[in-house]
Design a protein around this motif. Structure first.
Motif, PDB file in Angstrom:
ATOM      1  N   ASP A   2       0.839  -1.194   0.000  1.00 27.12           N
ATOM      2  CA  ASP A   2       0.000   0.000   0.000  1.00 27.12           C
ATOM      3  C   ASP A   2       0.879   1.251   0.000  1.00 27.12           C
ATOM      4  O   ASP A   2       1.916   1.281   0.683  1.00 27.12           O
ATOM      5  N   PHE A  56      -8.129   5.394 -14.031  1.00 27.17           N
ATOM      6  CA  PHE A  56      -8.787   4.156 -13.602  1.00 27.17           C
ATOM      7  C   PHE A  56      -8.599   3.046 -14.634  1.00 27.17           C
ATOM      8  O   PHE A  56      -8.442   1.887 -14.266  1.00 27.17           O
ATOM      9  N   ARG A  60      -6.872  -0.409 -13.589  1.00 25.27           N
ATOM     10  CA  ARG A  60      -7.529  -1.708 -13.793  1.00 25.27           C
ATOM     11  C   ARG A  60      -6.613  -2.650 -14.567  1.00 25.27           C
ATOM     12  O   ARG A  60      -6.482  -3.820 -14.243  1.00 25.27           O
ATOM     13  N   ASN A  63      -3.980  -4.021 -12.446  1.00 22.70           N
ATOM     14  CA  ASN A  63      -4.530  -4.714 -11.287  1.00 22.70           C
ATOM     15  C   ASN A  63      -4.230  -3.952  -9.988  1.00 22.70           C
ATOM     16  O   ASN A  63      -3.808  -4.530  -8.995  1.00 22.70           O
ATOM     17  N   GLU A  65      -5.820  -1.145  -7.213  1.00 23.95           N
ATOM     18  CA  GLU A  65      -7.083  -0.580  -6.756  1.00 23.95           C
ATOM     19  C   GLU A  65      -6.827   0.678  -5.946  1.00 23.95           C
ATOM     20  O   GLU A  65      -5.758   0.860  -5.370  1.00 23.95           O
ATOM     21  N   ARG A  67      -7.904   2.962  -2.771  1.00 26.43           N
ATOM     22  CA  ARG A  67      -8.582   2.946  -1.473  1.00 26.43           C
ATOM     23  C   ARG A  67      -8.441   4.324  -0.866  1.00 26.43           C
ATOM     24  O   ARG A  67      -7.374   4.917  -0.908  1.00 26.43           O
TER      25      ARG A  67
END
Length: 131
Positions: A2, A56, A60, A63, A65, A67
């Motif tokens: 992250d 986006f 995608r 892979n 995302e 948050r």
């Protein structure tokens, strides 16, 4: 892994890292998106200027995302309040309706190519990719 993104300048190295960790070249990502390598290189060089929709699509594909979470404040401090006292509301100017060119003595209106335009008004159109 992250990553906390707090500035737009952090987007470039993070996107680059995710692309490379996926083992993809700019050309490969561009091909998967259906665009040219130059267009993808431009997005990767300055992702802050890209639309959220395009970001986006790339995320995608890689892979990745997004948050969102509320940042924690220091113990004992109060949450920051937005100072709106200096903000001014932007009111767009109304556009004047264009009037058609006047007819000449023959009753015909002049062609667009015959209308005089200031030099700054003539610009070359760039081919834009729709992705």
């Amino acid at each position: 892994m992250d990553y906390a993104i707090k500035t737009l300048g952090q987007l470039r190295p993070i996107l680059l890292g995710f692309r490379k960790s996926a083992g993809l070249t700019q050309a490969a990502v561009a091909e998967l998106l259906g665009i040219t390598q130059q267009s993808y290189a431009q997005l990767e060089a300055n992702p802050a200027s890209a639309s959220v929709e395009r970001l986006f699509k790339v995320m995608r594909l890689l892979n990745v995302e997004l948050r969102m979470s509320q940042a924690s404040s220091a113990p004992g401090s109060e949450p920051a309040q937005a100072d709106t006292s200096k903000l001014q509301r932007h009111v767009p100017a109304t556009k004047k309706a264009k009037t058609p060119p006047a007819a000449d003595h023959t009753g015909r209106t002049p062609k667009a190519s015959n209308l005089k335009q200031p030099l700054g008004a003539i610009t070359a159109k760039k081919k834009r990719e729709n992705w």
